[in-house]
Design a protein around this motif. Structure first.
Motif, PDB file in Angstrom:
ATOM      1  N   ASP A 332       8.551  -4.412  10.483  1.00 39.01           N
ATOM      2  CA  ASP A 332       9.595  -4.708  11.454  1.00 39.01           C
ATOM      3  C   ASP A 332       9.282  -5.998  12.208  1.00 39.01           C
ATOM      4  O   ASP A 332       9.678  -6.169  13.354  1.00 39.01           O
ATOM      5  CB  ASP A 332       9.745  -3.539  12.439  1.00 39.01           C
ATOM      6  CG  ASP A 332      10.990  -3.665  13.310  1.00 39.01           C
ATOM      7  OD1 ASP A 332      12.037  -4.082  12.778  1.00 39.01           O
ATOM      8  OD2 ASP A 332      10.914  -3.374  14.516  1.00 39.01           O
ATOM      9  N   PRO A 363       4.977   0.254   8.359  1.00 37.27           N
ATOM     10  CA  PRO A 363       6.300   0.550   8.922  1.00 37.27           C
ATOM     11  C   PRO A 363       6.235   0.632  10.442  1.00 37.27           C
ATOM     12  O   PRO A 363       5.212   1.021  11.013  1.00 37.27           O
ATOM     13  CB  PRO A 363       6.633   1.921   8.314  1.00 37.27           C
ATOM     14  CG  PRO A 363       5.301   2.527   7.971  1.00 37.27           C
ATOM     15  CD  PRO A 363       4.411   1.373   7.598  1.00 37.27           C
ATOM     16  N   TRP A 364       7.322   0.224  11.084  1.00 35.94           N
ATOM     17  CA  TRP A 364       7.474   0.292  12.547  1.00 35.94           C
ATOM     18  C   TRP A 364       6.529  -0.648  13.291  1.00 35.94           C
ATOM     19  O   TRP A 364       6.443  -0.587  14.512  1.00 35.94           O
ATOM     20  CB  TRP A 364       7.295   1.728  13.070  1.00 35.94           C
ATOM     21  CG  TRP A 364       8.108   2.722  12.328  1.00 35.94           C
ATOM     22  CD1 TRP A 364       7.641   3.746  11.550  1.00 35.94           C
ATOM     23  CD2 TRP A 364       9.534   2.793  12.247  1.00 35.94           C
ATOM     24  NE1 TRP A 364       8.670   4.446  10.996  1.00 35.94           N
ATOM     25  CE2 TRP A 364       9.847   3.879  11.407  1.00 35.94           C
ATOM     26  CE3 TRP A 364      10.566   2.035  12.804  1.00 35.94           C
ATOM     27  CZ2 TRP A 364      11.159   4.232  11.115  1.00 35.94           C
ATOM     28  CZ3 TRP A 364      11.874   2.389  12.501  1.00 35.94           C
ATOM     29  CH2 TRP A 364      12.150   3.477  11.674  1.00 35.94           C
ATOM     30  N   HIS A 376       1.873  -2.541  22.840  1.00 34.22           N
ATOM     31  CA  HIS A 376       2.860  -3.178  21.986  1.00 34.22           C
ATOM     32  C   HIS A 376       3.679  -4.184  22.791  1.00 34.22           C
ATOM     33  O   HIS A 376       4.087  -3.917  23.920  1.00 34.22           O
ATOM     34  CB  HIS A 376       3.778  -2.097  21.400  1.00 34.22           C
ATOM     35  CG  HIS A 376       5.000  -2.626  20.739  1.00 34.22           C
ATOM     36  ND1 HIS A 376       6.279  -2.405  21.232  1.00 34.22           N
ATOM     37  CD2 HIS A 376       5.163  -3.385  19.633  1.00 34.22           C
ATOM     38  CE1 HIS A 376       7.155  -2.977  20.449  1.00 34.22           C
ATOM     39  NE2 HIS A 376       6.516  -3.582  19.473  1.00 34.22           N
ATOM     40  N   GLY A 393       8.920  -4.129  16.094  1.00 35.91           N
ATOM     41  CA  GLY A 393       8.020  -2.988  16.155  1.00 35.91           C
ATOM     42  C   GLY A 393       8.418  -1.990  17.224  1.00 35.91           C
ATOM     43  O   GLY A 393       9.257  -2.247  18.076  1.00 35.91           O
ATOM     44  N   GLU A 394       7.843  -0.782  17.132  1.00 40.00           N
ATOM     45  CA  GLU A 394       7.984   0.223  18.176  1.00 40.00           C
ATOM     46  C   GLU A 394       6.593   0.733  18.518  1.00 40.00           C
ATOM     47  O   GLU A 394       5.679   0.683  17.685  1.00 40.00           O
ATOM     48  CB  GLU A 394       8.942   1.343  17.747  1.00 40.00           C
ATOM     49  CG  GLU A 394       8.538   2.129  16.520  1.00 40.00           C
ATOM     50  CD  GLU A 394       7.563   3.236  16.842  1.00 40.00           C
ATOM     51  OE1 GLU A 394       7.524   3.697  18.001  1.00 40.00           O
ATOM     52  OE2 GLU A 394       6.824   3.645  15.942  1.00 40.00           O
ATOM     53  N   GLY A 397       4.291   3.372  16.120  1.00 41.61           N
ATOM     54  CA  GLY A 397       4.012   2.836  14.790  1.00 41.61           C
ATOM     55  C   GLY A 397       3.170   1.580  14.851  1.00 41.61           C
ATOM     56  O   GLY A 397       2.285   1.361  14.016  1.00 41.61           O
ATOM     57  N   HIS A 398       3.442   0.753  15.849  1.00 44.31           N
ATOM     58  CA  HIS A 398       2.664  -0.479  16.015  1.00 44.31           C
ATOM     59  C   HIS A 398       1.219  -0.145  16.363  1.00 44.31           C
ATOM     60  O   HIS A 398       0.281  -0.772  15.844  1.00 44.31           O
ATOM     61  CB  HIS A 398       3.304  -1.336  17.108  1.00 44.31           C
ATOM     62  CG  HIS A 398       2.829  -2.744  17.121  1.00 44.31           C
ATOM     63  ND1 HIS A 398       3.374  -3.733  16.330  1.00 44.31           N
ATOM     64  CD2 HIS A 398       1.834  -3.345  17.819  1.00 44.31           C
ATOM     65  CE1 HIS A 398       2.752  -4.877  16.544  1.00 44.31           C
ATOM     66  NE2 HIS A 398       1.808  -4.668  17.453  1.00 44.31           N
TER      67      HIS A 398
END
Length: 425
Positions: A332, A363-364, A376, A393-394, A397-398
């Motif tokens: 992302d 992912p993410w 983040h 990113g979120e 997940g990050h």
């Protein structure tokens, strides 16, 4: 008092990539509480909070019990750290970065009655509190300013005589001299050179005025040190610095391994002089930048197409290098299409029968994949644009990407940099 709430933290002093155990004791069974973490770095203020409920023994063990709400949910031992956000009232695009590695991040963790929202609250009643020291610079790690020929930067050396595997640490288009990651590399056993290349001391003021010879001079000087294994160095680079690291891998046989994070895989922005030639570049197309209604810049389409000429001619010939390359990319990433560019480079390597590549695709995860438990940063102020830029990113997940990639990067350099058979004795 014997029934006074206790907040237990182990350890209270550690490196930033170490985990911390947080336990609250002497609560009533089933008692709801809020854990709150605050950090001040210069004028920047960050905080986080999470809701918990004590077990039947009156305890909250963060590593074993789920957060029921707040800035994260579920069992997250380090959630109070990676979920931190700028406190209310801070400027948009604030990024947490350690400017003075000789001091720690001081994180104040507190316990409050009930499940409450604490962001921006200043005078909440507190049941217990502890201050935690989070360091980039380990005990007895040496920090040495560097001014050798054209080379500028900071050298970090682990305790002992070595020789140590050497890693050159390079950041991106914000310029200056970030030291925190090199300090952490040295704290994990590497000789590390934090290497600026513009916007610092007497280096070029503009990123357009750099040349690749500077980086070769830095590698030669680094390898001349008795503390550094003589065979070769690793290079760790982020964003704009990534394409410079890949060029080093291609043109300098003293580079043993390269790890690039959120990177282009073509020479970008400006042609890059090296020795008697100039490496062509893929141009930035500024009118492709999109602005959101908040005024944030989406720059994922900034670079001209690298699958067609003239952009294709700027692609770095990674297929010619013998050293292993690790690509770290967030799926992302809204600043650089790092997964796309990594796969383009890997395709060229495969076409030439090469297998010396690793892709860590998350992912993410967004653009700024930092050492573990760094908060983040999805929107970051960028001085070049004088705008806040979308990084993607979120948080959860990050955070997972940061923790996983950091340990794999360390293992990668341990395996490939400065073979002991060639070490200085």
């Amino acid at each position: 008092m014997s029934n006074q709430v206790q907040l237990l933290v182990t350890p209270t002093k550690a490196l930033v990539d170490d985990k911390v155990d947080i336990t609250v004791e002497r609560l009533a069974p089933g008692q709801p509480v809020t854990l709150h973490a605050r950090l001040v770095e210069g004028t920047a203020r960050f905080q986080s909070y999470a809701h918990y409920r004590a077990d039947d023994t009156g305890r909250v063990v963060v590593a074993k019990q789920p957060s029921l709400g707040g800035l994260y949910a579920g069992i997250e031992q380090m959630g109070l750290f990676w979920s931190m956000q700028p406190s209310p009232g801070q400027k948009p695009g604030l990024r947490l970065r350690k400017k003075d590695v000789s001091t720690p991040f001081l994180v104040e963790v507190s316990v409050h009655e009930g499940n409450v929202a604490v962001m921006g609250e200043k005078n909440l009643a507190c049941l217990a509190t502890k201050t935690i020291e989070r360091w980039y610079l380990g005990d007895d790690v040496k920090r040495i300013p560097v001014k050798e020929g054209r080379v500028r930067g900071t050298l970090f050396l682990p305790p002992g005589k070595g020789p140590f595997a050497g890693v050159v640490d390079i950041f991106g288009s914000t310029g200056g001299l970030p030291e925190y990651r090199a300090a952490l590399l040295a704290s994990r056993g590497f000789a590390a050179l934090a290497l600026p290349y513009f916007g610092y001391d007497d280096l070029p003021e503009n990123i357009s005025d750099i040349d690749l010879d500077y980086f070769e001079e830095a590698v030669d000087w680094f390898l001349s040190l008795p503390n550094v294994r003589i065979r070769g160095v690793g290079v760790l680079a982020t964003s704009y610095g990534g394409h410079l690291a890949l060029c080093m891998a291609v043109y300098m046989n003293k580079v043993d391994a390269v790890a690039v994070i959120g990177s282009y895989t073509a020479v970008v922005g400006n042609p890059l002089p090296y020795k008697s030639k100039v490496l062509p570049c893929a141009r930035f197309v500024l009118d492709q930048v999109i602005f959101t209604k908040e005024g944030f810049a989406y720059s994922g389409n900034l670079l001209e197409d690298t699958t067609k000429d003239p952009g294709r001619k700027a692609c770095i010939q990674v297929e010619k290098t013998q050293c292993p390359i690790m690509f770290v990319a967030g799926e992302d990433d809204l600043n650089v299409k790092s997964v796309l560019y990594a796969n383009q480079a890997i395709a060229r390597m495969k076409d030439h029968g090469k297998t010396n590549y690793t892709l860590l695709s998350y992912p993410w995860a967004g653009h700024l994949i930092e050492p573990p438990y760094t908060p983040h940063c999805g929107v970051c102020y960028h001085a070049v644009y004088d705008k806040c830029v979308l990084m993607g990113g979120e948080p959860k997940g990050h955070a997972a990407a940061q923790e996983d990639s950091w340990h794999k990067i360390l293992d990668f350099f341990r395996a490939h940099v400065g073979s002991s058979a060639h070490s200085k004795l």
